[in-house]
Write a protein that holds these residues in place. Structure first.
Motif, PDB file in Angstrom:
ATOM      1  N   CYS A 136       0.855  -1.187   0.000  1.00  0.00           N
ATOM      2  CA  CYS A 136       0.000   0.000   0.000  1.00  0.00           C
ATOM      3  C   CYS A 136       0.893   1.240   0.000  1.00  0.00           C
ATOM      4  O   CYS A 136       1.834   1.336   0.773  1.00  0.00           O
ATOM      5  N   LYS A 138       0.148   4.075   0.983  1.00  0.00           N
ATOM      6  CA  LYS A 138      -0.167   4.929   2.127  1.00  0.00           C
ATOM      7  C   LYS A 138       0.424   4.394   3.429  1.00  0.00           C
ATOM      8  O   LYS A 138       1.110   5.103   4.138  1.00  0.00           O
ATOM      9  N   CYS A 139       0.113   3.113   3.743  1.00  0.00           N
ATOM     10  CA  CYS A 139       0.534   2.594   5.047  1.00  0.00           C
ATOM     11  C   CYS A 139       1.688   1.599   4.939  1.00  0.00           C
ATOM     12  O   CYS A 139       2.245   1.191   5.951  1.00  0.00           O
ATOM     13  N   CYS A 148      -5.554  -3.483   3.300  1.00  0.00           N
ATOM     14  CA  CYS A 148      -5.442  -2.619   4.471  1.00  0.00           C
ATOM     15  C   CYS A 148      -6.708  -1.762   4.588  1.00  0.00           C
ATOM     16  O   CYS A 148      -7.612  -1.858   3.771  1.00  0.00           O
ATOM     17  N   CYS A 150      -6.795   1.490   4.426  1.00  0.00           N
ATOM     18  CA  CYS A 150      -6.609   2.832   3.866  1.00  0.00           C
ATOM     19  C   CYS A 150      -7.672   3.190   2.838  1.00  0.00           C
ATOM     20  O   CYS A 150      -8.157   2.337   2.110  1.00  0.00           O
TER      21      CYS A 150
HETATM   22 ZN   LIG Z   1      -2.813   1.003   3.431  1.00  0.00          ZN
END
Ligand SMILES: [Zn+2]
Ligand SMILES: [Zn+2]
Length: 173
Positions: A136, A138-139, A148, A150
């Motif tokens: 991911c 983002k995370c 996830c 997100c």
């Molecule tokens: Zn994520």
């Protein structure tokens, strides 16, 4: 590790066959450093073709630990090297300009030859599996082990602009 080529370069009919182990345990290159998981001895053969000139051939198998391009998981990659070429004695090289870059005087530098061959066989893409989902953005979660939480919705910047204009017009009324 150097292989002395003096004899095989000297006389017609001379032949050299040797098995040797490369010393390195880490493949260091412009692409990064990669641990060598397994290496089999290099089988190297050379034969004289004319005074001061020899033909060589070598095979070697080694396994490197690379990282998946998408998720960075460890991936082991087998390199089966098979190479050949012609080298000449340093004094011959001055005339013919064909000497191999792996020669140091009358010696053959195995490490630099193997390094070069590994780079020539480097995979275009390193993937842990063809359908690797990556991580991911983002995370940083490895998406192969599940999705996830997100919000990965990326608003279209053009839509955001129209919305701004719409809001501005509404205020005027
Ligand atoms: Zn994520
Ligand atoms: Zn992967």
């Amino acid at each position: 590790m150097l292989i002395n080529m003096t004899n095989v370069l000297a006389d017609e009919g001379k032949f050299l066959e040797t098995e040797c182990e490369i010393e390195m345990d880490l493949f260091e290159s412009s692409l990064g450093d990669f641990p060598i998981l397994r290496k089999e001895p290099l089988i190297f053969r050379a034969s004289n073709v004319s005074p001061g000139k020899a033909q060589y051939h070598g095979t070697m198998t080694l396994e490197l630990q690379l990282a998946c391009d998408r998720c960075l998981r460890e991936v082991s990659k087998l390199f089966e090297l098979n190479f050949s070429g012609v080298i000449s004695a340093p004094e011959k090289d001055d005339e013919e300009h064909e000497n191999s870059e792996f020669m140091e005087g009358y010696s053959f530098n195995i490490e630099s030859l193997v390094s070069n061959e590994v780079l020539m066989n480097w995979p275009m893409k390193v993937l842990c599996s063809n359908d690797c989902k990556g991580i991911c953005m983002k995370c940083g979660k490895d998406l192969n082990s599940g999705m996830c939480e997100c919000d990965t919705f990326v608003p279209d910047p053009r839509m955001a602009m129209i919305k701004d204009i719409f809001n501005a017009n509404n205020k005027e009324v």
